[in-house]
Motif scaffolding. Sequence first.
Motif, PDB file in Angstrom:
ATOM      1  N   LEU A 197       7.717   3.660   2.562  1.00 39.66           N
ATOM      2  CA  LEU A 197       7.983   4.704   1.583  1.00 39.66           C
ATOM      3  C   LEU A 197       8.004   4.161   0.160  1.00 39.66           C
ATOM      4  CD1 LEU A 197      10.892   6.593   3.404  1.00 39.66           C
ATOM      5  CD2 LEU A 197       8.447   7.096   3.473  1.00 39.66           C
ATOM      6  N   GLY A 198       7.563   5.000  -0.762  1.00 42.86           N
ATOM      7  CA  GLY A 198       7.583   4.650  -2.176  1.00 42.86           C
ATOM      8  C   GLY A 198       7.486   5.911  -3.009  1.00 42.86           C
ATOM      9  N   PRO A 199       7.566   5.794  -4.333  1.00 45.98           N
ATOM     10  CA  PRO A 199       7.456   6.969  -5.201  1.00 45.98           C
ATOM     11  C   PRO A 199       6.150   7.715  -4.947  1.00 45.98           C
ATOM     12  CG  PRO A 199       8.238   5.083  -6.444  1.00 45.98           C
ATOM     13  CD  PRO A 199       7.824   4.558  -5.098  1.00 45.98           C
ATOM     14  N   ALA A 200       6.238   9.044  -4.920  1.00 49.46           N
ATOM     15  CA  ALA A 200       5.043   9.863  -4.687  1.00 49.46           C
ATOM     16  C   ALA A 200       4.225   9.938  -5.971  1.00 49.46           C
ATOM     17  CB  ALA A 200       5.445  11.262  -4.245  1.00 49.46           C
ATOM     18  N   PRO A 201       2.966   9.556  -5.944  1.00 52.06           N
ATOM     19  CA  PRO A 201       2.128   9.594  -7.145  1.00 52.06           C
ATOM     20  C   PRO A 201       2.071  11.003  -7.745  1.00 52.06           C
ATOM     21  CG  PRO A 201       1.040   8.362  -5.398  1.00 52.06           C
ATOM     22  CD  PRO A 201       2.237   9.033  -4.779  1.00 52.06           C
ATOM     23  N   GLY A 202       2.403  11.108  -9.025  1.00 47.98           N
ATOM     24  CA  GLY A 202       2.296  12.374  -9.727  1.00 47.98           C
ATOM     25  C   GLY A 202       3.388  13.374  -9.409  1.00 47.98           C
ATOM     26  N   ARG A 203       4.425  12.972  -8.663  1.00 51.44           N
ATOM     27  CA  ARG A 203       5.516  13.892  -8.297  1.00 51.44           C
ATOM     28  C   ARG A 203       6.844  13.236  -8.642  1.00 51.44           C
ATOM     29  NH1 ARG A 203       5.116  15.071  -2.272  1.00 51.44           N
ATOM     30  NH2 ARG A 203       6.876  16.445  -2.768  1.00 51.44           N
ATOM     31  N   LYS A 204       7.300  13.432  -9.857  1.00 53.01           N
ATOM     32  CA  LYS A 204       8.520  12.795 -10.341  1.00 53.01           C
ATOM     33  C   LYS A 204       9.711  13.132  -9.455  1.00 53.01           C
ATOM     34  CE  LYS A 204      11.475  12.417 -14.430  1.00 53.01           C
ATOM     35  NZ  LYS A 204      11.690  12.856 -15.829  1.00 53.01           N
ATOM     36  N   GLY A 205      10.428  12.090  -9.046  1.00 52.65           N
ATOM     37  CA  GLY A 205      11.622  12.284  -8.249  1.00 52.65           C
ATOM     38  C   GLY A 205      11.376  12.414  -6.757  1.00 52.65           C
ATOM     39  N   SER A 206      10.098  12.466  -6.346  1.00 52.42           N
ATOM     40  CA  SER A 206       9.766  12.596  -4.931  1.00 52.42           C
ATOM     41  C   SER A 206       9.253  11.271  -4.379  1.00 52.42           C
ATOM     42  CB  SER A 206       8.696  13.677  -4.723  1.00 52.42           C
ATOM     43  OG  SER A 206       9.184  14.943  -5.099  1.00 52.42           O
ATOM     44  N   HIS A 207       9.341  11.138  -3.077  1.00 51.22           N
ATOM     45  CA  HIS A 207       8.835   9.946  -2.408  1.00 51.22           C
ATOM     46  C   HIS A 207       7.825  10.357  -1.348  1.00 51.22           C
ATOM     47  CE1 HIS A 207      12.215   8.267  -4.537  1.00 51.22           C
ATOM     48  NE2 HIS A 207      11.809   7.055  -4.215  1.00 51.22           N
ATOM     49  N   ALA A 208       7.082   9.368  -0.865  1.00 47.83           N
ATOM     50  CA  ALA A 208       6.011   9.656   0.084  1.00 47.83           C
ATOM     51  C   ALA A 208       5.733   8.421   0.926  1.00 47.83           C
ATOM     52  CB  ALA A 208       4.754  10.096  -0.664  1.00 47.83           C
ATOM     53  N   VAL A 209       5.011   8.634   2.017  1.00 49.01           N
ATOM     54  CA  VAL A 209       4.516   7.513   2.808  1.00 49.01           C
ATOM     55  C   VAL A 209       3.340   6.904   2.058  1.00 49.01           C
ATOM     56  CG1 VAL A 209       3.401   6.841   4.969  1.00 49.01           C
ATOM     57  CG2 VAL A 209       5.276   8.511   4.991  1.00 49.01           C
ATOM     58  N   VAL A 210       3.500   5.654   1.641  1.00 43.88           N
ATOM     59  CA  VAL A 210       2.453   4.957   0.886  1.00 43.88           C
ATOM     60  C   VAL A 210       2.309   3.551   1.454  1.00 43.88           C
ATOM     61  CG1 VAL A 210       2.687   6.274  -1.259  1.00 43.88           C
ATOM     62  CG2 VAL A 210       4.147   4.306  -0.875  1.00 43.88           C
ATOM     63  N   ALA A 211       1.078   3.075   1.530  1.00 48.68           N
ATOM     64  CA  ALA A 211       0.808   1.779   2.148  1.00 48.68           C
ATOM     65  C   ALA A 211       1.538   0.644   1.448  1.00 48.68           C
ATOM     66  CB  ALA A 211      -0.697   1.524   2.163  1.00 48.68           C
ATOM     67  N   SER A 212       1.731   0.773   0.134  1.00 48.59           N
ATOM     68  CA  SER A 212       2.363  -0.290  -0.646  1.00 48.59           C
ATOM     69  C   SER A 212       3.880  -0.143  -0.735  1.00 48.59           C
ATOM     70  CB  SER A 212       1.788  -0.297  -2.065  1.00 48.59           C
ATOM     71  OG  SER A 212       2.027   0.950  -2.706  1.00 48.59           O
ATOM     72  N   GLY A 213       4.439   0.824  -0.004  1.00 43.63           N
ATOM     73  CA  GLY A 213       5.868   1.104  -0.095  1.00 43.63           C
ATOM     74  C   GLY A 213       6.739   0.118   0.665  1.00 43.63           C
ATOM     75  N   SER A 214       8.040   0.372   0.629  1.00 44.77           N
ATOM     76  CA  SER A 214       9.009  -0.470   1.333  1.00 44.77           C
ATOM     77  C   SER A 214       9.077  -0.061   2.800  1.00 44.77           C
ATOM     78  CB  SER A 214      10.395  -0.314   0.696  1.00 44.77           C
ATOM     79  OG  SER A 214      10.363  -0.687  -0.667  1.00 44.77           O
ATOM     80  N   PRO A 215       9.250  -1.031   3.697  1.00 45.19           N
ATOM     81  CA  PRO A 215       9.337  -0.699   5.125  1.00 45.19           C
ATOM     82  C   PRO A 215      10.456   0.301   5.396  1.00 45.19           C
ATOM     83  CG  PRO A 215       9.124  -3.068   4.810  1.00 45.19           C
ATOM     84  CD  PRO A 215       9.360  -2.477   3.453  1.00 45.19           C
ATOM     85  N   ALA A 216      10.198   1.264   6.259  1.00 50.66           N
ATOM     86  CA  ALA A 216      11.192   2.285   6.592  1.00 50.66           C
ATOM     87  C   ALA A 216      11.024   2.681   8.055  1.00 50.66           C
ATOM     88  CB  ALA A 216      11.041   3.499   5.683  1.00 50.66           C
TER      89      ALA A 216
END
Length: 318
Positions: A197-216
Amino acid sequence: MPAAPAAAAALQRPEIRRIKLTVAPADEGERLDRYLSARGGISRGEARRALERGGVYLEGSRCKVASKAVRAGQSVEAVLEEAGRVEKAPAAPLVVLHEDEQLLAVAKPAGVASQPTLTGDVGTLPWLVGKHLGRKAAEVPTVHRLDRDTSGVVVFGKTATATRALAAAFREGTAQKEYQAVVVGRLEGSGVVEAPLGPAPGRKGSHAVVASGSPAVTRWEVLAHHGDDATLVRLLPETGRTHQLRVHLAHLGHPIVGDSRYGGPPRAGAVEAPRFLLHARALELPHPSGGTIRLEAPFPPDFAAAAGIFSLESPPAG
């Protein structure tokens, strides 16, 4: 001659506000400016301006580096100027689940912030706990947090030693958390979501499943169904990322009912959601004095009403 309104306004000085935070394990490694914005309730720009002015202190030392990575347990203080807005305190009293010489466990109501925000301390969970303990909100360190609209168990240390021990439990993963949620659609069986998980691109305050994110990692188990419209699930997070459960459930295609940020509708069949239906049901962790303690929070009325539709007055917590 009376002063003109504009002149009178010019004499009014903005109130100095201080945000005092303790970095939770879930925020380990986050940039300082992003951490201040997400946890302090201010914009990213306001956080950066405070940094540039030298108004941010990390562990008591001034820090002007926006990209500085924060570590769990660190103290962060930001000195800000704002218009003196005051948040109205909730009418409901603090619900104490357990209290001894070392720790205090409470049931956080939905709609109450876990940490002080730019609008002040009044009405936040540290303010409520401070009133109970006879302390100021700034003297109530936070070792973990729930989203504003999540209800359930939150624990506080009553001494510096206990606070450090509790923070270590969350940082090292020895604090076992259990949540329950009502999700959209019919989910079957049980499973594990392993998705960074990491910050959602273009969506302030939201998070998303992203390849470069932190393990969750989130383990889940179905408790009951409401036809094909909704499912009551137990959630056992193995990590503590921001919005982890909400994003992981949406990633499964079953967002939480009422969670508009992540695609959850306000209603699913007969289930209505005045807020997103996520409740921190139980917390088991090492007690600072030794041994293990399990803390459980009963459902608040809105969640109990939703659970009742599943013909379960109160699903088991363990």
